[in-house]
Design an enzyme around this catalytic site. Sequence first.
Site, PDB file in Angstrom:
ATOM      1  N   HIS A  22      74.833  46.025 111.321  1.00 40.77           N
ATOM      2  CA  HIS A  22      74.359  44.713 111.794  1.00 40.77           C
ATOM      3  C   HIS A  22      73.443  44.887 113.008  1.00 40.77           C
ATOM      4  O   HIS A  22      72.374  44.282 113.078  1.00 40.77           O
ATOM      5  CB  HIS A  22      75.539  43.829 112.237  1.00 40.77           C
ATOM      6  CG  HIS A  22      76.491  43.426 111.163  1.00 40.77           C
ATOM      7  ND1 HIS A  22      77.861  43.560 111.281  1.00 40.77           N
ATOM      8  CD2 HIS A  22      76.282  42.871 109.940  1.00 40.77           C
ATOM      9  CE1 HIS A  22      78.451  43.089 110.191  1.00 40.77           C
ATOM     10  NE2 HIS A  22      77.522  42.685 109.354  1.00 40.77           N
ATOM     11  N   LYS A  46      89.337  30.410 106.815  1.00 38.30           N
ATOM     12  CA  LYS A  46      89.512  31.855 106.613  1.00 38.30           C
ATOM     13  C   LYS A  46      89.784  32.509 107.970  1.00 38.30           C
ATOM     14  O   LYS A  46      88.909  32.498 108.840  1.00 38.30           O
ATOM     15  CB  LYS A  46      88.217  32.414 106.008  1.00 38.30           C
ATOM     16  CG  LYS A  46      88.393  33.725 105.279  1.00 38.30           C
ATOM     17  CD  LYS A  46      87.115  34.046 104.513  1.00 38.30           C
ATOM     18  CE  LYS A  46      86.775  35.510 104.623  1.00 38.30           C
ATOM     19  NZ  LYS A  46      85.411  35.813 104.236  1.00 38.30           N
ATOM     20  N   SER A 132      82.016  45.388 107.292  1.00 41.39           N
ATOM     21  CA  SER A 132      83.112  44.983 108.177  1.00 41.39           C
ATOM     22  C   SER A 132      84.455  45.169 107.484  1.00 41.39           C
ATOM     23  O   SER A 132      85.427  45.619 108.105  1.00 41.39           O
ATOM     24  CB  SER A 132      82.945  43.528 108.605  1.00 41.39           C
ATOM     25  OG  SER A 132      81.740  43.345 109.276  1.00 41.39           O
TER      26      SER A 132
END
Length: 171
Positions: A22, A46, A132
């Site tokens: 990222h 979430k 991730s």
Amino acid sequence: MSTREPRRAVCPGSFDPVTNGHLDIFARASRIYDEVIVAVLVNESKSGLFTHTERIEMISEVTKGLDNVRVASFQGLLVDFCRDEHVDVVVKGLRAVTDFDYELKMAQMNYGLSGLETLFMPTNPLYSFVSSSLIKDVAKWGGDVSAHVPEVVSKRLAARVAELHPRPTGD
Ligand code: PNS
């Protein structure tokens, strides 16, 4: 003298947590656009490993050397956030063809909704396997992820894993 509006790009995502992949995209986007907003999705349905605030703190820390990058939160549609923030384009990293399928659909939907453009940036091959979710899985079982995430993230991952999965003391 001609003046023009600053060109703003957004790098949206969950960033649970931010990785070197990222960060590479943020840095490259910051060399192309006048301003880059890293937009962290607030997803109340979430729960992640890190809270929204923790993700923002980590991204702010690792982007502090990039003067034209700022971090923001968003909820709801990305196109609405981009309209409010006067953003012209979404910048997304593509690791492999598997990303393309998912990203293409979102890019086409966003374009259809508001004309928001998406620019796909090929991920640096150094990070093409880094995600991730993979980072969290490896860290959860005590694997070393320090080559794939910034140091601040590596430390916070180790601390969070220790909180959630304390190792037996042998007593
Ligand atoms: O890191 P992620 O989870 O792959 O990021 C996905 C994200 C946040 C970019 C995407 O889910 C998104 O833009 N969500 C906001 C809601 C929205 O606009 N949905 C329609 C996208 S076509």
